[in-house]
Design a protein around this motif. Structure first.
Motif, PDB file in Angstrom:
ATOM      1  N   ALA A 188      -5.485   3.517   1.265  1.00  0.00           N
ATOM      2  CA  ALA A 188      -4.760   2.899   0.140  1.00  0.00           C
ATOM      3  C   ALA A 188      -5.085   1.410   0.038  1.00  0.00           C
ATOM      4  N   GLU A 189      -5.285   0.972  -1.184  1.00  0.00           N
ATOM      5  CA  GLU A 189      -5.599  -0.444  -1.423  1.00  0.00           C
ATOM      6  C   GLU A 189      -4.306  -1.251  -1.591  1.00  0.00           C
ATOM      7  N   ARG A 233       0.831  -1.216   0.000  1.00  0.00           N
ATOM      8  CA  ARG A 233       0.000   0.000   0.000  1.00  0.00           C
ATOM      9  C   ARG A 233       0.861   1.260   0.000  1.00  0.00           C
ATOM     10  N   SER A 235      -1.428  -0.744  -4.507  1.00  0.00           N
ATOM     11  CA  SER A 235      -1.311   0.637  -4.985  1.00  0.00           C
ATOM     12  C   SER A 235       0.095   1.219  -4.779  1.00  0.00           C
TER      13      SER A 235
END
Ligand code: NCD
Ligand code: ZN
Length: 353
Positions: free
Chosen positions: A340-341, A67, A344
């Motif tokens: 945040a994924e 992330r 990413s």
């Protein structure tokens, strides 16, 4: 109050093989919650990141799950010297373990150490776990082969003084200190038992005072040595050394700023500019951390995002609350939530290669 995205050059993310302690998604969530947007992950995994095959698999997993930005260390191993050089291009630096600690990586003979220094490209950094007399060996290697070395988690008075003298003589030595060696000492064992065990072990009050007295000159970086282990493991008959640190590093160091133990400018040098320069790391444009500089909070196990879910600083009051973190223009952490994924973040290598 705005700070640049912080860089931690010493994190253990436990992939591969220790995912019950931490993985890329949980560890990088903890990093963002701590205002850290770039980390260098250590190779003492299981198996260790000491061969091109393990490195390739780990990079694939990283790309899918990080992330924030992550660079990997290659681990020096006497068994895999023939392929060591192949790992340089896709890693940020080499890590050499001269002392015993968690994991199997260890270089304990001089010929192998010389090979590592000759094989690893000169423009790529070398970081060493080098305590006590091993540190003298590390500094000698730097002098003989005329190349920079970075000494990780310096904890003792004698060691920081040796580094100060080496720097005075113009040797290319840099070093990092972990917050736990600045904010805890031997006496914390009585309270915390194995929860306060790590490598290097906690110092005497005199060691701690000496590290603080060198904070404005000899110390180059603050690095967390975030080393998660579960409570069950720590309370077992054979507890592994190590504690987490990604979420508590900035609050502890900011508290020290509010107590005039170092300046805000120095904090930014130690936690952003110097790590970036020493490891030649890429710029993260439009990346910053917003903190509420006067808000008091209490560190709690329940707020720890690391998979192991505890910290030796549970119950400690700190000043400075991390409000928002922006990475490349995107809000990645805000008001207690990681946004945040997984996937990413970017995998990084040192700029020069
Ligand atoms: C680290 C770990 O658990 O990986 N433990 C520690 O006590 N610091 C290894 C290390 O950095 O020495
Ligand atoms: Zn470590």
């Amino acid at each position: 109050m705005i700070l640049p995205g912080l860089i931690d050059v010493h994190t253990h993310l436990r992939v591969p093989g220790g995912e019950h302690k931490e993985d890329f998604a949980t560890g990088t969530a903890a990093a963002l919650a701590g205002g850290i947007t770039m980390i260098l992950a250590m190779p003492n995994t299981s198996p260790p990141i000491a061969t091109p095959a393990v490195l390739a698999d780990t990079l694939t997993i990283a790309q899918q799950s990080i992330r924030c930005d992550v660079g990997l260390y290659a681990g020096a191993s006497g068994e895999h010297l023939s392929t060591l050089g192949e790992m340089a291009r896709q890693t940020a630096a080499l890590k050499i373990y001269l002392n015993d600690t968690f994991g199997t990586l260890r270089i304990d003979d001089v010929p192998t150490l010389i090979d590592c220094f000759k094989i690893w490209p000169k423009e790529k950094p070398i970081a060493l776990h080098a305590e006590k007399q091993s540190m003298a060996v590390a500094i000698a290697m730097s002098a003989v082969y005329d190349r920079p070395v970075h000494i990780v988690h310096v904890s003792r008075k004698e060691e920081i003084e040796l580094i100060a003298d080496a720097k005075m003589r113009g040797l290319k030595v840099t070093c990092e200190v972990a917050p736990h060696h600045l904010f805890l000492n031997q006496s914390d064992f009585e309270r915390l038992g194995p929860l306060a065990d790590m490598r290097p072990v906690l110092g005497t009050p005199e060691d701690v005072a000496s590290l603080w007295s060198h904070i404005n000159d000899t110390v180059d970086c603050i690095a967390t040595d975030h080393a998660p282990h579960t409570l069950e493991e720590k309370r077992s008959a054979n507890p592994p050394p190590g504690i987490v640190g990604l979420q508590t590093s900035l609050p502890l160091m900011w508290t020290a700023v509010t107590e005039n133990r170092l300046s805000q400018k120095r904090l930014v040098e130690l936690m952003h500019h110097n790590p970036k320069k020493i490891f030649d790391l890429p710029e993260q444009p439009d990346t910053f951390v917003e903190i509420e500089p006067e808000v008091k909070t209490t560190i709690r196990n329940s707020d720890i995002l690391s998979r192991c879910g505890w910290t030796p600083f549970d119950g400690r009051e700190v000043v400075g609350k991390i409000k928002r973190v922006i990475l490349r223009g995107e809000e990645v952490f805000a008001h207690g939530q990681v946004i945040a994924e997984p996937g990413s973040g970017r995998v990084i290598t040192a700029n020069s290669v």
